[in-house]
Write an enzyme that holds these catalytic residues in place. Structure first.
Site, PDB file in Angstrom:
ATOM      1  N   ASP A  50       0.841  -1.214   0.000  1.00 38.66           N
ATOM      2  CA  ASP A  50       0.000   0.000   0.000  1.00 38.66           C
ATOM      3  C   ASP A  50       0.871   1.258   0.000  1.00 38.66           C
ATOM      4  O   ASP A  50       0.368   2.371   0.090  1.00 38.66           O
ATOM      5  CB  ASP A  50      -0.965   0.002   1.185  1.00 38.66           C
ATOM      6  CG  ASP A  50      -0.252   0.121   2.532  1.00 38.66           C
ATOM      7  OD1 ASP A  50      -0.953   0.258   3.560  1.00 38.66           O
ATOM      8  OD2 ASP A  50       1.009   0.088   2.556  1.00 38.66           O
TER       9      ASP A  50
ATOM     10  N   ASP B 237       6.785   4.364  21.676  1.00 37.85           N
ATOM     11  CA  ASP B 237       6.717   5.823  21.706  1.00 37.85           C
ATOM     12  C   ASP B 237       5.458   6.216  22.477  1.00 37.85           C
ATOM     13  O   ASP B 237       4.352   5.768  22.132  1.00 37.85           O
ATOM     14  CB  ASP B 237       6.643   6.378  20.274  1.00 37.85           C
ATOM     15  CG  ASP B 237       7.318   7.732  20.148  1.00 37.85           C
ATOM     16  OD1 ASP B 237       8.035   7.954  19.168  1.00 37.85           O
ATOM     17  OD2 ASP B 237       7.122   8.564  21.068  1.00 37.85           O
TER      18      ASP B 237
ATOM     19  N   ASP C  60       7.303  11.365  24.402  1.00 37.68           N
ATOM     20  CA  ASP C  60       7.214  12.516  23.495  1.00 37.68           C
ATOM     21  C   ASP C  60       7.004  13.815  24.294  1.00 37.68           C
ATOM     22  O   ASP C  60       6.079  13.905  25.107  1.00 37.68           O
ATOM     23  CB  ASP C  60       6.008  12.271  22.582  1.00 37.68           C
ATOM     24  CG  ASP C  60       5.938  13.239  21.424  1.00 37.68           C
ATOM     25  OD1 ASP C  60       6.852  13.206  20.583  1.00 37.68           O
ATOM     26  OD2 ASP C  60       4.979  14.018  21.363  1.00 37.68           O
TER      27      ASP C  60
ATOM     28  N   GLU D 263      11.812  12.880  25.782  1.00 33.88           N
ATOM     29  CA  GLU D 263      12.170  13.904  24.796  1.00 33.88           C
ATOM     30  C   GLU D 263      11.893  15.254  25.424  1.00 33.88           C
ATOM     31  O   GLU D 263      10.754  15.512  25.859  1.00 33.88           O
ATOM     32  CB  GLU D 263      11.352  13.744  23.511  1.00 33.88           C
ATOM     33  CG  GLU D 263      11.785  14.733  22.442  1.00 33.88           C
ATOM     34  CD  GLU D 263      10.730  15.025  21.401  1.00 33.88           C
ATOM     35  OE1 GLU D 263       9.536  14.934  21.724  1.00 33.88           O
ATOM     36  OE2 GLU D 263      11.091  15.360  20.264  1.00 33.88           O
TER      37      GLU D 263
ATOM     38  N   HIS E 271      13.369  11.227  13.445  1.00 36.17           N
ATOM     39  CA  HIS E 271      12.331  11.468  12.430  1.00 36.17           C
ATOM     40  C   HIS E 271      11.960  12.948  12.319  1.00 36.17           C
ATOM     41  O   HIS E 271      11.165  13.321  11.448  1.00 36.17           O
ATOM     42  CB  HIS E 271      11.094  10.638  12.774  1.00 36.17           C
ATOM     43  CG  HIS E 271      10.476  11.048  14.067  1.00 36.17           C
ATOM     44  ND1 HIS E 271      11.092  10.862  15.300  1.00 36.17           N
ATOM     45  CD2 HIS E 271       9.320  11.695  14.332  1.00 36.17           C
ATOM     46  CE1 HIS E 271      10.331  11.357  16.249  1.00 36.17           C
ATOM     47  NE2 HIS E 271       9.264  11.872  15.697  1.00 36.17           N
ATOM     48  N   ASP E 272      12.508  13.774  13.228  1.00 34.08           N
ATOM     49  CA  ASP E 272      12.215  15.215  13.197  1.00 34.08           C
ATOM     50  C   ASP E 272      13.377  16.037  12.658  1.00 34.08           C
ATOM     51  O   ASP E 272      13.214  17.252  12.474  1.00 34.08           O
ATOM     52  CB  ASP E 272      11.938  15.729  14.624  1.00 34.08           C
ATOM     53  CG  ASP E 272      10.666  15.191  15.215  1.00 34.08           C
ATOM     54  OD1 ASP E 272      10.608  15.054  16.447  1.00 34.08           O
ATOM     55  OD2 ASP E 272       9.724  14.898  14.447  1.00 34.08           O
TER      56      ASP E 272
END
Ligand code: TEU
Length: 584
Positions: free
Chosen positions: A38, A111, A219, A277, A350-351
């Site tokens: 997908d 996470d 997070d 984080e 990923h940031d």
């Protein structure tokens, strides 16, 4: 290659601080491996790539969110903490991944995004339904600023700016009130002042630990305690917003909440890892959060080094990275947490844009700079984190149109800046330099069109340089980025001095911002790291330190030496981005 032939990762036992010798690998599942064509990565895709992680030798997977979510922020907007989103698979898939990872000696850390939920979470749907709803106080609802007309610009309860552009307040027509969202409007902040919120979160965390997960990456956990009264922030001339950070971060009850969480969730359990984080955390604060005697967190993600190239105002305004600034920042944190507390070690996630493009020289010295940055990071005191594809030297990409961009932060920024008169090309250039999609292009497994990531159409285009930068072309290739990471991980597993030794920076002569040298020492065991973090060759002499190239044993290097000229001198020529590791 059968899993039995693969290097078994470090046996992460139940020693309370096992994570001091461990290496963590972050999987951003959306971009890791697609198993059902997908075009979106999924849990079975991670399962299919465990051989890669075991071959690399990592001990822990940090799995970015796979919970049910409308995907407004790629899963960091959760609508059900205890269901797997169908785009990623099923809970049975997750349980199979967890079991298979554990069989290979690899732990999985989830996470945890609990500063906010999705606006589609049932908790918020109820809270929003009426000012009298029992869950109204699970979120931050406030009336319009006194003397203003609700719903009109300037009537927001305070002047804070969202991380994702615009006000942190969204107007709710039905009640005439506003709700707080430090990120996107689809990510309303939970009110941690409310004990019902805290205890619902703790219960959910316990159920994930009971399921067998091995800890949490938390997070923006330093945002859960806000300053009572939510006061206006200091405004700058250039913005209609004030700086809310002093009031929405590190509020007066943060340590209390973390200690309560530790009592309610982690006490009595072992073998876990917790990492918080914390954008904006200082070294002094980090010591308190990670002091084991305080029973709060094992480590934190600090942001000083990934802010060195941010100009005034926002990350999208650029400031040239000053020579030596990265080494100075990393050293500051090593020194601050030398006696108490513990560092996480990262350059990518990923940031953040890809490290080799941001801190290295991906145009002229791609392999050398990728491996030099890995060397100086991994051999410091702390727990290293590898972001997916970093072990391959994956790079940033360019964006020729906002239509190619998927990240809500960049899209909101583009809309805000173009509306303010910035040119399309200028805003796109900034997104291409530091936008989060740089880190979210699919992992490049082979040289085929979609890099072996999917047989469908990828949700975000694969970087065309997958033709030359990919896992298949690096396995078992001496000197490849992948093999260099494997060697660094092995050094950490085999030499206690890397996990437990002291850190001391070594000055060089002539003084140079480009050369980063440091010593790790534990008893009689000394390891020395010397790296030229520049694209020019450098002559290096270590101040007051015996030249390791004459007295030491070279454990690892990233540049093939043409063979010494035999000169046993105090100075040594280092090639561009050359990094060496010596045992003394
Ligand atoms: O990021 C928090 C954070 O500090 C962000 O401001 C991030 O540093 C910024 O986007 C960099 O440009 C966490 C997650 O890692 C991020 O993916 C989420 O978007 C955010 O929180 C909201 O959950």
């Amino acid at each position: 290659m059968s899993s039995s032939e693969l290097v078994a990762p470090f046996a992460t036992g139940t020693d309370a601080q096992w994570w001091k010798s461990a290496v963590v690998y972050q999987v951003y599942p959306r971009s890791f491996q697609d198993s059902d064509s997908d075009g979106i990565g999924d849990i079975r895709g991670v399962l299919n790539r465990l051989d890669h992680l075991q071959r690399l030798g990592v001990d822990v997977i940090w799995l970015s969110p796979v919970y049910r979510s409308p995907q407004a922020d790629n899963g960091y907007d959760i609508s059900d903490y205890e269901e797997i989103d169908p785009v990623f698979g099923t809970m049975a898939d997750f349980d199979e991944l967890l079991a298979s990872a554990h069989e290979r000696g690899i732990k999985i850390v989830m996470d945890l995004v609990v500063n906010h939920t999705s606006d589609e979470h049932p908790w918020f749907v109820e809270s929003r339904s009426s000012p009298d709803n029992p869950r109204r106080d699970w979120y931050w609802w406030r009336d319009a600023r006194p003397g203003t007309i609700p719903g009109e610009a300037g009537s927001e309860p305070n002047n804070w700016e969202s991380f994702f552009s615009g006000s942190t307040w969204e107007f709710d027509e039905s009640s005439g009130q506003y709700y707080l969202h430090l990120f996107d409007r689809k990510q309303p902040d939970l009110n941690w002042e409310n004990p019902e919120v805290r205890h619902a979160v703790y219960a959910m965390m316990r159920r994930w630990l009971d399921r067998g997960v091995d800890g949490f990456r938390m997070d923006v956990i330093n945002l859960i305690s806000k300053q009572p009264g939510l006061p206006d922030g200091q405004r700058s001339e250039s913005s209609r917003f004030g700086d809310g950070f002093p009031y929405f971060a590190h509020g007066p009850r943060l340590h209390e909440y973390l200690r309560e969480m530790h009592r309610e969730v982690f006490d009595g359990r072992d073998g876990l890892l917790t990492v918080g984080e914390m954008p904006g955390v200082t070294p002094g604060e980090a010591v308190l959060f990670t002091d084991q005697s305080r029973r709060e967190l094992d480590m934190v993600f600090q942001f000083e080094h990934v802010g060195l190239d941010h100009g005034d105002g926002s990350k999208f305004t650029h400031r040239e990275l000053a020579p030596g600034a990265l080494a100075e920042s990393l050293t500051r944190w090593q020194d601050a947490l030398a006696e108490t507390g513990w560092n996480s070690l990262y350059l990518s996630n990923h940031d953040q844009p890809r490290a080799v493009s941001r801190f290295g020289d991906d145009a002229n010295w791609w392999r050398e700079s990728a491996t030099a940055l890995a060397t100086i990071l991994h051999l410091q005191r702390g727990t290293p984190y590898i972001y997916q594809g970093e072990e391959l030297g994956m790079t940033n990409r360019t964006f020729s149109s906002i239509d190619e961009v998927r990240d809500v932060e960049s899209i909101n920024h583009y809309r805000d800046r173009v509306a303010s008169g910035d040119s399309d090309s200028d805003v796109l250039a900034a997104i291409g330099r530091i936008g989060r999609d740089n880190a979210r292009t699919p992992v490049q497994w082979d040289a085929s069109q979609h890099g072996g990531f999917t047989t469908g159409t990828p949700w975000l285009a694969v970087n065309p340089n997958t033709a030359t930068i990919n896992a298949e072309d690096q396995y078992d290739v001496a000197g490849s980025v992948f093999e260099h990471y494997r060697a660094l991980i092995r050094l950490r597993h085999e030499r206690a001095v890397i996990a437990d030794g002291s850190f001391r920076r070594i000055a060089v002569t002539p003084a140079s911002d480009a050369v980063f040298a440091y010593e790790r020492r534990l008893g009689n065991d000394t390891v020395l790291v010397v790296a030229n973090l520049s694209s020019q060759e450098r002559v290096v002499r270590l101040d007051g330190y015996p030249a390791p190239w004459t007295t030491g044993t070279l454990l690892l290097g990233n540049v093939t030496r043409a063979g010494h000229d035999g000169a046993q001198t105090e100075t040594e020529l280092f090639a561009p981005w050359e990094a060496r590791v010596y045992a003394l």
